[in-house]
Design a protein around this motif. Structure first.
Motif, mmCIF file in Angstrom:
data_model
loop_
_atom_site.group_PDB
_atom_site.id
_atom_site.type_symbol
_atom_site.label_atom_id
_atom_site.label_comp_id
_atom_site.label_asym_id
_atom_site.label_seq_id
_atom_site.Cartn_x
_atom_site.Cartn_y
_atom_site.Cartn_z
ATOM 1 N N THR A 296 80.258 71.583 20.064
ATOM 2 C CA THR A 296 79.276 72.651 20.220
ATOM 3 C C THR A 296 79.865 73.927 20.780
ATOM 4 O O THR A 296 79.415 75.008 20.478
ATOM 5 C CB THR A 296 78.137 72.197 21.148
ATOM 6 O OG1 THR A 296 78.687 71.782 22.409
ATOM 7 C CG2 THR A 296 77.392 71.032 20.531
ATOM 8 N N ASN B 289 69.149 71.865 7.623
ATOM 9 C CA ASN B 289 69.437 71.430 8.990
ATOM 10 C C ASN B 289 70.909 71.228 9.300
ATOM 11 O O ASN B 289 71.305 71.284 10.469
ATOM 12 C CB ASN B 289 68.695 70.112 9.279
ATOM 13 C CG ASN B 289 67.199 70.288 9.350
ATOM 14 O OD1 ASN B 289 66.690 71.096 10.107
ATOM 15 N ND2 ASN B 289 66.474 69.537 8.527
ATOM 16 N N THR B 290 71.730 70.996 8.269
ATOM 17 C CA THR B 290 73.116 70.611 8.515
ATOM 18 C C THR B 290 74.134 71.565 7.924
ATOM 19 O O THR B 290 75.155 71.855 8.552
ATOM 20 C CB THR B 290 73.363 69.192 7.954
ATOM 21 O OG1 THR B 290 72.397 68.295 8.494
ATOM 22 C CG2 THR B 290 74.750 68.700 8.323
ATOM 23 N N THR C 258 66.366 83.867 14.586
ATOM 24 C CA THR C 258 66.337 82.606 15.327
ATOM 25 C C THR C 258 64.929 82.055 15.477
ATOM 26 O O THR C 258 64.761 80.851 15.685
ATOM 27 C CB THR C 258 66.950 82.786 16.726
ATOM 28 O OG1 THR C 258 66.252 83.827 17.428
ATOM 29 C CG2 THR C 258 68.425 83.142 16.633
ATOM 30 N N GLY D 68 64.304 79.596 12.410
ATOM 31 C CA GLY D 68 65.182 78.473 12.124
ATOM 32 C C GLY D 68 66.653 78.791 11.996
ATOM 33 O O GLY D 68 67.465 77.879 11.788
ATOM 34 N N PHE D 69 67.043 80.067 12.110
ATOM 35 C CA PHE D 69 68.473 80.385 12.049
ATOM 36 C C PHE D 69 69.164 79.803 13.277
ATOM 37 O O PHE D 69 68.756 80.053 14.414
ATOM 38 C CB PHE D 69 68.686 81.902 11.992
ATOM 39 C CG PHE D 69 70.135 82.308 11.862
ATOM 40 C CD1 PHE D 69 70.710 82.428 10.614
ATOM 41 C CD2 PHE D 69 70.913 82.566 12.974
ATOM 42 C CE1 PHE D 69 72.046 82.798 10.478
ATOM 43 C CE2 PHE D 69 72.238 82.936 12.860
ATOM 44 C CZ PHE D 69 72.805 83.055 11.604
ATOM 45 N N ASN D 70 70.230 79.043 13.050
ATOM 46 C CA ASN D 70 70.963 78.379 14.119
ATOM 47 C C ASN D 70 72.374 78.952 14.190
ATOM 48 O O ASN D 70 73.225 78.601 13.366
ATOM 49 C CB ASN D 70 71.014 76.870 13.867
ATOM 50 C CG ASN D 70 71.786 76.118 14.939
ATOM 51 O OD1 ASN D 70 72.284 76.709 15.896
ATOM 52 N ND2 ASN D 70 71.900 74.806 14.780
ATOM 53 N N GLN E 191 74.897 78.309 15.864
ATOM 54 C CA GLN E 191 75.992 77.366 16.035
ATOM 55 C C GLN E 191 76.534 76.870 14.700
ATOM 56 O O GLN E 191 77.697 76.500 14.603
ATOM 57 C CB GLN E 191 75.547 76.180 16.884
ATOM 58 C CG GLN E 191 75.304 76.544 18.340
ATOM 59 C CD GLN E 191 75.014 75.325 19.189
ATOM 60 O OE1 GLN E 191 74.720 74.253 18.671
ATOM 61 N NE2 GLN E 191 75.090 75.487 20.497
ATOM 62 N N LYS E 192 75.694 76.883 13.664
ATOM 63 C CA LYS E 192 76.171 76.434 12.354
ATOM 64 C C LYS E 192 75.964 77.471 11.250
ATOM 65 O O LYS E 192 76.673 77.450 10.238
ATOM 66 C CB LYS E 192 75.480 75.125 11.948
ATOM 67 C CG LYS E 192 74.040 75.287 11.511
ATOM 68 C CD LYS E 192 73.484 74.003 10.923
ATOM 69 C CE LYS E 192 72.091 74.238 10.311
ATOM 70 N NZ LYS E 192 72.172 75.059 9.088
ATOM 71 N N ASP E 193 75.013 78.378 11.422
ATOM 72 C CA ASP E 193 74.722 79.384 10.401
ATOM 73 C C ASP E 193 75.500 80.670 10.670
ATOM 74 O O ASP E 193 75.969 80.909 11.783
ATOM 75 C CB ASP E 193 73.223 79.669 10.351
ATOM 76 C CG ASP E 193 72.407 78.446 9.950
ATOM 77 O OD1 ASP E 193 72.929 77.626 9.176
ATOM 78 O OD2 ASP E 193 71.263 78.317 10.422
ATOM 79 N N HIS F 97 64.938 88.731 17.970
ATOM 80 C CA HIS F 97 65.395 87.441 17.439
ATOM 81 C C HIS F 97 66.479 87.588 16.374
ATOM 82 O O HIS F 97 66.677 86.674 15.569
ATOM 83 C CB HIS F 97 64.221 86.643 16.853
ATOM 84 C CG HIS F 97 63.019 86.567 17.732
ATOM 85 N ND1 HIS F 97 63.030 85.914 18.956
ATOM 86 C CD2 HIS F 97 61.767 87.080 17.596
ATOM 87 C CE1 HIS F 97 61.845 86.007 19.511
ATOM 88 N NE2 HIS F 97 61.058 86.725 18.709
ATOM 89 N N ARG G 148 82.933 78.001 11.812
ATOM 90 C CA ARG G 148 81.997 76.870 11.824
ATOM 91 C C ARG G 148 82.697 75.593 11.389
ATOM 92 O O ARG G 148 82.385 74.514 11.871
ATOM 93 C CB ARG G 148 80.814 77.143 10.895
ATOM 94 C CG ARG G 148 79.645 77.840 11.583
ATOM 95 C CD ARG G 148 79.931 79.270 11.814
ATOM 96 N NE ARG G 148 78.896 79.951 12.597
ATOM 97 C CZ ARG G 148 79.099 81.120 13.179
ATOM 98 N NH1 ARG G 148 80.281 81.719 13.088
ATOM 99 N NH2 ARG G 148 78.145 81.700 13.876
#
Length: 478
Positions: A52, A270-271, A281, A284-286, A288-290, A397, A471
């Motif tokens: 992470t 999700n992945t 954000t 649903g924008f993440n 850490q991965k997006d 956001h 990423r």
């Protein structure tokens, strides 16, 4: 004598049987030897344990694992035997290379004032200055990317909705990236999917909207169904999606509905890595991965000639701030309500008068206001950077592009919506010295937002790839 002879024969028979058993165990044919679930030996599925963040001591707390998800060992638990007969997989080779990359990046973290004379590079090539979270770490990561990163582009599908995209409008970046990765110099692309670190799904959400969406219906089901069908095709035909549950796959979309289209497949949403202009954000924008994608509006496919060579740094900029744009979204009405036509120093328009030129006003302004519209991203941010006009971010956001690497506070100003009534006061409170530093920062980051054909080192195409690379190795710079 006969008794002794019979004993000897029995002993020899036992030894023969024991020898056969040992040979079977070693050769892998014994019924309780190592078995891989759902795969042949040597094709073991690698699981991914996502890391992470990098801790304050810059130590990686978790790494990618090449251990198969399930295997059975014989009841003797002979780990020495396991190590000897376990075959080396492609994932092990990849991860060894990525581990070396991680180590070199971690080492670069420790030197905040890294010299610009690195590995014989020209001084103007090497990132330096306060606009970077850690210039040395970014440079080292970028070099490792150039050395190692391989992208496999799925060939399934036909134009226009796949392998094509817009190149001459507000969603230009979508088509230009697809074109560059498929038809550019090929440095990062591999035709051998086994060698790839990441896998690109080259569909265009903008063209989906153009060809699948029925105007005014607000029914996005056709977009989601298209994405779902595409993932089904590649996951059925190839093993790579199922190997990592899509974690090393990425899509790219600049259309506002990109996030909605990605909901067509829950694992992708999700992945997978979603490279999106609409990096919100709250939707649903993440981060850490997006990846946040800069929105670049090229009229006719080219940058306006006035922005190609901005005036010298000491040229006068008589206006404090400037904005012109349509009335939509939650923030622009507040801006226009308080400032439209109310101050000659803070130029705010809904529709620009015909005798005025949009880019000329940007070039004459110290600050360019960049309020979000219906969605968080705005092409005015990149236009402001091209104009060397300090961007004023008016958006909630919003994850700003390349913020893993760039310190946006070194070349832009963030103003909360609640502060819009005091906007002039806020901007005038910025000292001339700080404004000069901000403007120098804008000039320093310009190359990271430029579209070149062919692509050049550190330009926007390479910055997007670098964000995907981060990423993949799961390191955040800063």
């Amino acid at each position: 004598m006969e008794t002794n002879y019979g004993t000897l024969v029995s002993l020899l028979s036992c030894l023969c049987v024991a020898s056969v058993v040992v040979v079977c165990i070693v050769s892998g044919h014994y019924s309780q030897s190592i078995k891989f679930s759902g795969a042949e030996p040597g094709d073991s599925v690698a699981t991914i344990e996502l890391q992470t963040k990098v801790t304050a001591s810059h130590e990686v707390r978790a790494v990618f694992s090449s251990q198969p998800p399930a295997f059975y060992v014989n009841r003797l638990r002979n780990h020495t035997l396991i190590r000897k007969i376990k075959k080396r997989t492609r994932y092990q080779g990849q991860e060894e290379g990525l581990a070396r990359a991680r180590a070199s990046i971690r080492k670069a973290f420790s030197n905040l004032n890294r010299s610009s004379e690195i590995d014989g590079e020209e001084n103007n090539e090497v990132p330096t200055g306060d606009v970077y979270r850690n210039a040395g770490a970014f440079y080292q990561s970028y070099v490792e990317m150039e050395k190692r990163l391989k992208v496999y582009v799925y060939e399934e599908g036909e134009v226009p909705m796949i392998h094509d995209g817009p190149c001459k409008d507000i969603y230009t970046i979508e088509g230009r990236f697809i074109h560059e990765i498929e038809h550019g110099d090929g440095k990062f692309r591999t035709r051998d999917a086994e060698r790839a670190h990441v896998y690109f799904m080259p569909f265009s959400v903008t063209w989906m909207v153009k060809y699948l969406y029925k105007p005014l219906t607000y029914n996005l089901t056709p977009l989601r169904q298209f994405v779902s069908d595409y993932v089904s095709v590649i996951s059925t035909k190839y093993p790579f999606w199922n190997t990592t549950q899509g974690a090393d796959h990425f899509m790219l979309a600049c259309h506002d509905w990109g996030p909605h289209a990605s909901r067509g497949h829950p694992v992708l949403y999700n992945t997978s890595i979603r490279v999106l202009c609409n990096a919100n954000t709250s939707e649903g924008f993440n981060p850490q991965k997006d990846v946040s994608l800069p929105e670049i509006h090229l009229y006719g496919g080219n940058v306006n000639p006035k922005l190609l060579s901005p005036p010298p740094p000491n040229s006068p900029r008589p206006f404090l701030a400037f904005f012109a744009g349509g009335l939509h979204g939650p923030i622009r009405p507040i801006l226009l309500q308080h400032w439209m036509g109310r101050d000659t120093d803070l130029r705010v328009y809904e529709y620009l008068p015909k005798d005025m030129d949009y880019y000329s006003l940007m070039l004459q302004s110290k600050y360019c206001l960049c309020p979000s519209g219906h969605e968080v991203a705005s092409p005015r941010i990149v236009e402001a950077i091209y104009s060397e006009c300090v961007p004023v971010i008016l958006s909630d956001h919003y994850v700003l592009p390349f913020s893993d690497v760039l310190r946006w506070e070194a070349f832009s100003v963030k103003v909360e919506a609640s502060e819009i009534p005091r906007l002039k006061e806020v901007l005038q409170a910025i000292s001339e010295e700080k404004y000069t530093r901000l403007k120098e920062g804008v000039r320093a980051v310009r190359r990271h937002f430029e579209l070149n054909q062919p692509a050049k080192r550190f330009d926007v195409f390479h910055m997007i790839l670098h964000s995907v690379w981060l990423r993949r190795i799961n390191l955040k710079l800063g």
